[in-house]
Design an enzyme around this catalytic site. Structure first.
Site, PDB file in Angstrom:
ATOM      1  N   ASP A 106       0.826  -1.209   0.000  1.00 47.08           N
ATOM      2  CA  ASP A 106       0.000   0.000   0.000  1.00 47.08           C
ATOM      3  C   ASP A 106       0.864   1.264   0.000  1.00 47.08           C
ATOM      4  O   ASP A 106       0.469   2.303  -0.544  1.00 47.08           O
ATOM      5  CB  ASP A 106      -0.889   0.066   1.242  1.00 47.08           C
ATOM      6  CG  ASP A 106      -1.554  -1.238   1.621  1.00 47.08           C
ATOM      7  OD1 ASP A 106      -1.012  -2.310   1.304  1.00 47.08           O
ATOM      8  OD2 ASP A 106      -2.603  -1.191   2.278  1.00 47.08           O
ATOM      9  N   ALA A 107       2.022   1.163   0.642  1.00 47.17           N
ATOM     10  CA  ALA A 107       2.897   2.324   0.769  1.00 47.17           C
ATOM     11  C   ALA A 107       3.318   2.876  -0.591  1.00 47.17           C
ATOM     12  O   ALA A 107       3.695   4.052  -0.707  1.00 47.17           O
ATOM     13  CB  ALA A 107       4.134   1.959   1.581  1.00 47.17           C
TER      14      ALA A 107
END
Length: 380
Positions: free
Chosen positions: A164-165
Site C-alpha cells: 500500500d505504501a
C-alpha cells in the site's frame, strides 16, 4: 396503383420494420461513456462524499491516508471542467491542517497527503502549501533507508515495507520533485520503490504480496494471497510516479516494463462483470464485485491508454467493462457501494460498504476515462 395505409403497415411489420408509436417514443439510452455523463456521475459521487463529510464529519484525521487517497481523486476531478469547487475544498482542508502532514515523519500513510499539497502548490504557487512537507521530505531522503523490510520492529513506520505504501509515499515525493524542480525527491522515490518491489513482487505471478506475512499464506483453493486493493495501490502509485518521471530518467524503462507486465496480468484476472474480486487468484471465495481495487485498476489502465503505453484494441475493452461495473455500484444519490473496508487482505463486501479511498479511486478512473473519451469519441 394505390395502397391503403393498413396494407403498408402489414407489409412493414412482416418485413421486420417496427413503426414508432407517435408521442410515446422512449428516449435513446445515454451512453455512460459520453464525456458529459462521465462528469455527471463523478460529480454525484464526489458531492455525496462532500455531503457526508459535512453532515457526519471526518471518520479519521484529515491528514490520514484514508482521506488523503480520496483527495487525489478530488484533485483530478477538480482539474476538469466545473471542478474548481473541489479544489477549494482541498485548499480549505490544507488551511485547516496548516499544510502539515500526519505526525509520524517516516510513515508513508501519514504523508500521502503530501502529493495533494504539491499539486495544489503547482496550481496556486503559495509556498506555505509545501513548506512543511518539503522539510519532511528532506528528512526522508536524508536518512539511510537501509533496514530490512521484514515485518518486525514496526518497520512500516520507517520504510515502505507493505505494498500500500507504494501509493502513499512515492507519488508524494514525485509530485514534490516536479513542482520544486529538485530531482533528488524523485530519485529517492525510485530507489525506495525498487527496494520494496525487490522484496514484495512475485515474478511468477506478476503481482505484489501485501507484506512479508503473506509470503507463505494460501487461499482456500491453494493459490497465493494477492489482495486486489493492495495491487491497486501499487499500479495506481506507479502511474503517478510515471506521471512525474522524465522520459530520459534512467529508471523509467524499468517502471514501464513493470507497468506493462502487471497490466497484462491484471487484464487476465478481470471477472466477466468487469470487476476484480478482493482475492485476485481465488475469486470464488469472494464472489462479490469490489470497487476500490477495481477503481484503481481502471485508473491505471485508462492512464496507460492516455499516455500511449497500452494498445487500445486490447485494453480499452478492459476499461469499458470496469467503468460499467463501477457505475453499477453507485446509488441514485451518489453513494459508491461495494468498497472493501479498511484491511490488509481479501474480505467480503456488500452494497452498503463504502469508504473514501473507494471514492478517490472512482474519481481518478473517471478523470482518465473522461480525457480518453474526449480524444476518442468514436470508441463508444
Amino acid at each position: 396503383m394505390k395502397f391503403k395505409l393498413k396494407h403498408v403497415i402489414i407489409v412493414l411489420l412482416v418485413s421486420g420494420f417496427t413503426l414508432p408509436v407517435l408521442g410515446n417514443d422512449p428516449a435513446p439510452p445515454v451512453s455512460i461513456f459520453r464525456p458529459s455523463e462521465i462528469l455527471n456521475i463523478m460529480h454525484r459521487v464526489a458531492d455525496w462524499q462532500l455531503d457526508s463529510w459535512k453532515t457526519k464529519g471526518f471518520s479519521y484525521g484529515k491528514t490520514d491516508w484514508i482521506h488523503a487517497s480520496c483527495y487525489t481523486g478530488l484533485y483530478a476531478m477538480g482539474s476538469l471542467e466545473g471542478g474548481e469547487k473541489y479544489l477549494r475544498v482541498l485548499v480549505d482542508i490544507g488551511e485547516d491542517m496548516n499544510w502539515n502532514t500526519g505526525r509520524r515523519r517516516f510513515y508513508a500513510d501519514d504523508y500521502c497527503i503530501g502529493q495533494t499539497y504539491a499539486q495544489l502548490y503547482g496550481r496556486y504557487g503559495e509556498e506555505k502549501m509545501i513548506e512543511p512537507f518539503t522539510r519532511q521530505a528532506d528528512s526522508i531522503i536524508g536518512k539511510p533507508n537501509k533496514e530490512s523490510l521484514s515485518w518486525k520492529n514496526d518497520i512500516q513506520y520507517r520504510e515502505w515495507a507493505w505494498c500500500d505504501a507504494l501509493f502513499m509515499g512515492p507519488p508524494a515525493l514525485a509530485y514534490l520533485s516536479t513542482v520544486t524542480g529538485k530531482s533528488e525527491y524523485l530519485n529517492t522515490a525510485s530507489t525506495l520503490w525498487w527496494k520494496t518491489t525487490d522484496f514484495l513482487y512475485d515474478p511468477e505471478e506478476h503481482l505484489f504480496f501485501r507484506d512479508e506475512r503473506y509470503f507463505d499464506k494460501r487461499e482456500k483453493n491453494g493459490a497465493k494471497i494477492f489482495w486486489s486493493r493492495g495491487n491497486g495501490w501499487v499500479v495506481g502509485g506507479m502511474v503517478r510516479v510515471l506521471e512525474n518521471m522524465p522520459s530520459d530518467h534512467p529508471d523509467r524503462p524499468k517502471f514501464e516494463m513493470l507497468y506493462k507486465t502487471m497490466m497484462k496480468r491484471l487484464a487476465d484476472l478481470q471477472q466477466p462483470d468487469g470487476s476484480w474480486r478482493t482475492s485476485l487468484l481465488d475469486p470464488e471465495s469472494f464472489p462479490v464485485k469490489e470497487m476500490s481495487g477495481t477503481g484503481f485498476f481502471c485508473y491505471a489502465f485508462a492512464w496507460g491508454l492516455n499516455h500511449g503505453m497500452l494498445d487500445k484494441d486490447t485494453y480499452f475493452p478492459v476499461v469499458a467493462k470496469a467503468w460499467k461495473v463501477l457505475n453499477s455500484a453507485v446509488t441514485k444519490d451518489g453513494k459508491l457501494g461495494y468498497v472493501q473496508p479498511v484491511g490488509a487482505s481479501p474480505a467480503q463486501v456488500n452494497a452498503d460498504s463504502t469508504e473514501v479511498y473507494g471514492v478517490g479511486a472512482f474519481l481518478l478512473a473517471g478523470s482518465e476515462l473522461y480525457r480518453y473519451m474526449k480524444e476518442h469519441p468514436q470508441d463508444k
